[in-house]
Each structure stands twice: as structure tokens, then as C-alpha cells.
Design an enzyme around this catalytic site. Structure first.
Site, PDB file in Angstrom:
ATOM      1  N   LYS A 197       0.756  -1.103   0.025  1.00  0.00           N
ATOM      2  CA  LYS A 197      -0.133   0.188  -0.017  1.00  0.00           C
ATOM      3  C   LYS A 197       0.753   1.256  -0.042  1.00  0.00           C
ATOM      4  O   LYS A 197       1.842   1.476   0.998  1.00  0.00           O
ATOM      5  CB  LYS A 197      -0.951   0.167   1.209  1.00  0.00           C
ATOM      6  CG  LYS A 197      -1.656   1.299   1.432  1.00  0.00           C
ATOM      7  CD  LYS A 197      -2.839   1.269   2.374  1.00  0.00           C
ATOM      8  CE  LYS A 197      -3.376   2.444   2.669  1.00  0.00           C
ATOM      9  NZ  LYS A 197      -4.479   2.632   3.671  1.00  0.00           N
ATOM     10  N   LYS A 251      -2.226  -1.602  -3.670  1.00  0.00           N
ATOM     11  CA  LYS A 251      -3.240  -0.379  -3.633  1.00  0.00           C
ATOM     12  C   LYS A 251      -2.217   0.775  -3.824  1.00  0.00           C
ATOM     13  O   LYS A 251      -1.276   0.881  -3.121  1.00  0.00           O
ATOM     14  CB  LYS A 251      -3.869  -0.447  -2.335  1.00  0.00           C
ATOM     15  CG  LYS A 251      -4.726   0.811  -2.037  1.00  0.00           C
ATOM     16  CD  LYS A 251      -5.295   0.603  -0.608  1.00  0.00           C
ATOM     17  CE  LYS A 251      -5.801   1.928  -0.213  1.00  0.00           C
ATOM     18  NZ  LYS A 251      -6.352   2.066   1.018  1.00  0.00           N
TER      19      LYS A 251
HETATM   20  C1  PBG Z   1      -6.947   3.453   5.771  1.00  0.00           C
HETATM   21  C2  PBG Z   1      -7.557   3.410   4.173  1.00  0.00           C
HETATM   22  C3  PBG Z   1      -7.284   4.368   3.141  1.00  0.00           C
HETATM   23  C4  PBG Z   1      -7.832   3.790   1.965  1.00  0.00           C
HETATM   24  C5  PBG Z   1      -8.596   2.598   2.669  1.00  0.00           C
HETATM   25  N1  PBG Z   1      -7.969   2.465   3.767  1.00  0.00           N
HETATM   26  C6  PBG Z   1      -6.455   5.793   3.655  1.00  0.00           C
HETATM   27  C7  PBG Z   1      -5.359   6.004   3.581  1.00  0.00           C
HETATM   28  O1  PBG Z   1      -4.691   5.054   3.637  1.00  0.00           O
HETATM   29  O2  PBG Z   1      -5.174   7.222   3.818  1.00  0.00           O
HETATM   30  C8  PBG Z   1      -7.983   4.501   0.622  1.00  0.00           C
HETATM   31  C9  PBG Z   1      -9.083   3.995  -0.170  1.00  0.00           C
HETATM   32  C10 PBG Z   1      -9.433   4.963  -1.174  1.00  0.00           C
HETATM   33  O3  PBG Z   1      -8.799   5.805  -1.657  1.00  0.00           O
HETATM   34  O4  PBG Z   1     -10.355   4.542  -2.123  1.00  0.00           O
HETATM   35  N2  PBG Z   1      -8.025   3.362   6.455  1.00  0.00           N
END
Ligand code: PBG
Length: 327
Positions: A197, A251
Site C-alpha cells: 500500500k 493499492k
Molecule cells: C486506511 C485506508 C485508506 C484507504 C483505504 N483504507 C486511506 C489511507 O490510507 O489514507 C483509501 C481507499 C481509497 O482511496 O479509495 N483506513
């Protein structure tokens, strides 16, 4: 050249021939719909930067899940908007917290018809917006945060989550959660690890959807991956699998197709990809201006993500795809 007489255009000449030789197809069974549930709203509210995506009430969430079940979408992933936030995000493991209530209602009604995943993180629940416990010096304390993630995993499991999806990018988070779940007998509950991520600006609209602002204009670069690098994704994935992850995730998706493809080569478990909020919002916004064909780009981007190696895709387009495929 191996085939001097091969003329690739010959196979592109008609629609039916193109269909016959096409390799990758998006099916409704490839998709997981991200859903947002709020503890404060009396009516569902559309997220302005994510047209077609709503902050739900418990009731409108159930209606939405019913629709997705009807359309054959095989999975949802839940995010919560709590009424109260604090420094440690304690609403995340409150048995009566917003996601726990949603999990128990959805699992009672639809538990055998759709896979109910819950995102596991603290950022929606902390008043500073970070994914863990913040120390005096502003750093996020990895190991103290793991103890809280274990609590959240148990609260979500007890409420009826069928897949736990930790997204906080703390080292050791999968192991800590696996240990807690096993300790309470949830040995069969799978973990979908957000392994690779990245600290991405593509998450912008998501933070509108969950009302999260990081204190002092901060960012997550000290714990999410640096997008200059792809090799450390292999390490993240290997660690998560060693700690007990059942599936891994990359991601965002579209700007990280190389990572999806590398991870696909690396592992034999399912590889999920998350087409995140900014990816969806860019397509919707450009389409609204008449600059691109939004529907065509939905298919093109999702197919590209699958072609790169994703086993399934978390996407705000899930319902649109399901609708088009069933019409
Ligand atoms: C963290 C989380 C995020 C997203 C999913 N889980 C935000 C981040 O890491 O700042 C982002 C998902 C998206 O942008 O659609 N809880």
C-alpha cells in the site's frame, strides 16, 4: 523475427473475431464494493468527490447490500464514520461502534450471500487522522498500535466480519491480528492484507468520504510505501504471508500495474487490487466534463488491472459493472 508473415491486424478486423481472441474479461465475480457507514447521518449523503458513492445510514447500507446481493456482487468492504473520535481511536473496537453494528446486521441478513470484509485501521477513529498511536514527537508508534489492531480485529470478528483487511501498514500487523484471532478461536477467519500500500495522493476523495484530515497537514509517508520503489513490495508481501495472511493486496491499482504483476509472479495466493477513490474520481470528473468516455474507461481500467494479475478488484465501480453485466 519468428513470424515474418504474421499480420496482427488480421485478427482485429471484426467485432466477433476480436471477441474470439480476447483474453481478459471482467466479471461480476471479480469485484468487491467499498461501502461507508455513518453513525451521525439521518439520511444517506452522496460524497461530492465520488459521484454515486454514499455515506450510508445503517438502513441505507442494508438496502445497498441487498442490491449488491441481487446483482451478484460477491463482496463488500466496510469503512466507518464514528460519531466520536479520540487520540487512540477507541470507537474502532467498541462493540457498539458503527462498523460493528453494521457487521452484525449485514451478517445476520446476508451472511451466506456475500463476503463481508472489514477494513481494519484507526484513521477513521482518531482525532489526529493517523493510522496508529501518535507519540509526543509526532511519530506513529508501531508496536503500541499493534495492540490496538488486535482489539479491533476481535471486535470485528465478534460482530460478524468474514474477512479482516488490515490497511494501516504497521510492521507485524498481520501477525498480531492472526494471533489475537486464533486466541479467541477465530482460526478460520481469513486475513486480506493490504501488503503493498503506497503513500498515494489517489486517496484524496476517500478522506472526504470518511471525514478524515491528518493533523497539521501531515501525511502517511512514514508508514505507507514510497512510490519511487517497487522492490520493497516483495518484502511486504513475503512478511505478510509469513505472518499468516491468506490474500495480499496492491493499492492503488492503475499506477501500480507493475507491482500487481510482480506480486502475481511472486505468490500463489489470491492477489487483490484496490482501484482507489482518486482513480474513480478522475474518471468521473473527466467524463462529467465530456473529456473522456467514463463508461469505456471503467471497463478499460478494470480490465487492465485484471490483465496485470489481480484475482479480484475492490472498486467503486462494482455496482455499475454488475448492473451493466446483468442488463
Ligand atoms: C486506511 C485506508 C485508506 C484507504 C483505504 N483504507 C486511506 C489511507 O490510507 O489514507 C483509501 C481507499 C481509497 O482511496 O479509495 N483506513
Amino acid at each position: 523475427m519468428a513470424y515474418p508473415d504474421f499480420r496482427p491486424r488480421r485478427l482485429r478486423s471484426t467485432e466477433s473475431l476480436r471477441k474470439l481472441v480476447s483474453e481478459t474479461h471482467i466479471q461480476v465475480s471479480d469485484l468487491v464494493a467499498p461501502l461507508f457507514v455513518s453513525e451521525v447521518l439521518a439520511e444517506p449523503a452522496e460524497v461530492s468527490s465520488l459521484p454515486g458513492v454514499f455515506q450510508h445510514t445503517q438502513q441505507s447500507l442494508l438496502n445497498e447490500v441487498a442490491e449488491l446481493v441481487e446483482l451478484g456482487v460477491p463482496g463488500i468492504i466496510l469503512f466507518g464514520l464514528p460519531k466520536y473520535k479520540d487520540a487512540v481511536g477507541s470507537e474502532a473496537w467498541n462493540p457498539d461502534g458503527v462498523v460493528q453494528v453494521a457487521l452484525s446486521e449485514i451478517s445476520a441478513k446476508f451472511g451466506s450471500e456475500i463476503s463481508i470484509m472489514s477494513d481494519l485501521c484507526l484513521d477513521e477513529y482518531t482525532d489526529h487522522g493517523h493510522c496508529g498511536i501518535v507519540e509526543q514527537d509526532g511519530t506513529v508508534n508501531n508496536d503500541k498500535t499493534l495492540e490496538l489492531y488486535a482489539e479491533v480485529a476481535l471486535a470485528q470478528a465478534r460482530a460478524g466480519a468474514q474477512v479482516i483487511a488490515p490497511s494501516g501498514m504497521m510492521d507485524g500487523q498481520v501477525g498480531a491480528i492472526r494471533k489475537a484471532l486464533d486466541g479467541e478461536g477465530y482460526t478460520d477467519l481469513p486475513i486480506l492484507a493490504y501488503s503493498a500500500k503506497f503513500a498515494s495522493s489517489f486517496y484524496g476523495p476517500f478522506r472526504d468520504a470518511v471525514n478524515v484530515q491528518i493533523a497539521g497537514g501531515g501525511n502517511r509517508k512514514a508508514y505507507q510505501q514510497d512510490w519511487h520503489n517497487s522492490r520493497e513490495s516483495a518484502v511486504e508481501v513475503a512478511l505478510d504471508l509469513a505472518e499468516g495472511a491468506d490474500m495480499v493486496m496492491v493499492k492503488p491499482a492503475l499506477a501500480y500495474l507493475d507491482v500487481i504483476s510482480q506480486v502475481r509472479e511472486q505468490v500463489d495466493c489470491p492477489v487483490a487490487a484496490y482501484q482507489v477513490s482518486g482513480e474513480y474520481a478522475m474518471i468521473k470528473a473527466a467524463a462529467a466534463n465530456g473529456w473522456v468516455d467514463g463508461d469505456a474507461l471503467m471497463w478499460e481500467t478494470l480490465t487492465a488491472i485484471k490483465r496485470a494479475g489481480a484475482s479480484f478488484i475492490l472498486s467503486y465501480f462494482a455496482k455499475d459493472v454488475a448492473r451493466e453485466l446483468s442488463s
